[in-house]
Write an enzyme that holds these catalytic residues in place. Structure first.
Site, PDB file in Angstrom:
ATOM      1  N   ASP A 259      -7.655   3.917 -11.694  1.00 20.67           N
ATOM      2  CA  ASP A 259      -7.513   3.858 -13.156  1.00 20.67           C
ATOM      3  C   ASP A 259      -8.830   4.239 -13.825  1.00 20.67           C
ATOM      4  OD1 ASP A 259      -5.030   2.753 -12.671  1.00 20.67           O
ATOM      5  OD2 ASP A 259      -5.728   0.685 -12.958  1.00 20.67           O
TER       6      ASP A 259
HETATM    7  N1  URA Z   1      -4.947  -1.172  -8.546  1.00 18.93           N
HETATM    8  C1  URA Z   1      -5.165  -1.145  -9.864  1.00 18.93           C
HETATM    9  O1  URA Z   1      -4.671  -1.985 -10.590  1.00 18.93           O
HETATM   10  N2  URA Z   1      -5.928  -0.153 -10.354  1.00 18.93           N
HETATM   11  C2  URA Z   1      -6.496   0.798  -9.601  1.00 18.93           C
HETATM   12  O2  URA Z   1      -7.205   1.666 -10.111  1.00 18.93           O
HETATM   13  C3  URA Z   1      -6.264   0.741  -8.222  1.00 18.93           C
HETATM   14  C4  URA Z   1      -5.478  -0.248  -7.726  1.00 18.93           C
END
Ligand code: URA
Length: 272
Positions: free
Chosen positions: A112
């Site tokens: 993310d």
């Molecule tokens: N889980 C999440 O919530 N975000 C990420 O970027 C990777 C795994």
């Protein structure tokens, strides 16, 4: 591509630098391409042992070979997106990477915008696909800072399994990494990579994730010396371990005949 595995003809021709796959399909339809002296048709598959010609000129073996397999560890900083082009103009990871020897970088999954840490990138589409595929159940480890009170029941639920919008999810392991108050860290491990999965799991228990960092992907640890925004290429041994994990240990040329985009894909012709 090993000598006997096959790939779509238009893909192999495009990789040889003759033009886009679409353009190659047109050339095949125009009967400009032969395979082993027979006029090719759309849908033909070829291997490295085939004699492939365009307008009667043979394509050299070095041009037909896939790009060398490279794998990069990138320390993604918070604030970068994992898409190639962002319509909102945010910084993308791809702009921070060195050009690959050949081909292009494919990211092994995504992190993310507000997640940092280890991101693997490779020039090998099949390797990327397998590493992401749920059937290989590759373990990912995250360091996560939690805001809110965490109790034993909550940890048990997160370990046993929680119903999320897209099905059950759970952490395989949860380690208390210490800290107090708003600075309490856990290490969590999962064997899949669903969207926002770590955040959604914690949030299902009424607490907030205030920092999230991936610190391991399968056998590959985020190197401690790797600064944010920097990358390092996997060495041979680490690459081999990764390949074995997804049953891709067939020999593949790792040091192919160097070929620049200016070189002709045709056999026996001089550069230029
Ligand atoms: N889980 C999440 O919530 N975000 C990420 O970027 C990777 C795994």
């Amino acid at each position: 591509m090993t000598p006997h595995s096959t790939e779509k003809l238009q893909k192999v021709l495009a990789r040889a630098g003759l033009g886009s796959r679409r353009k190659m399909e047109t050339w095949i339809q125009e009967k400009r391409v032969t395979v082993n002296r027979n006029t090719a048709t759309l849908g033909d598959r070829v291997s490295l042992t085939d004699d492939i010609r365009v307008d009667g000129r043979k394509i050299s073996l070095s041009a037909l070979q896939p790009p060398p397999r490279q794998v990069l560890c990138y320390h993604k900083p918070i604030g970068e997106v994992c898409t190639r082009n962002d319509p909102e103009g945010r910084k993308t990871i791809f702009k921070q990477l060195p050009p690959p020897k050949q081909g292009r970088w494919i990211s092994v999954g995504r992190l993310d915008l507000n997640t940092g840490g280890l991101l693997l990138l490779t020039t090998d589409g099949e390797l990327a696909h397998r590493l992401m595929h749920p059937s290989y159940t590759i373990e990912r480890e995250y360091a996560v800072r939690i805001l809110g009170k965490v109790d034993e029941d909550m940890l048990k639920r997160l370990h046993d399994g929680v119903q999320l919008d897209d099905g059950m999810a759970r952490f395989k392991h949860i380690l208390n990494a210490g800290g107090r108050g708003a600075n309490h860290w856990y290490h969590v491990m999962l064997s899949e990579g669903r969207k926002h999965e770590v955040r959604r799991l914690w949030e299902s228990q009424g607490v907030t994730v205030s920092r999230l960092m991936r610190i391991r992907f399968g056998p590959i640890l985020l190197p401690q010396s790797l600064r944010r925004g920097h990358h390092v290429e996997l060495d041979k041994k680490a690459l081999q371990t990764l390949l074995q994990l997804v049953n891709l240990n067939e020999p593949r040329q790792t040091n192919p005949v160097p070929r620049t985009s200016k070189q002709s894909p045709f056999k026996g012709r001089k550069k230029g």
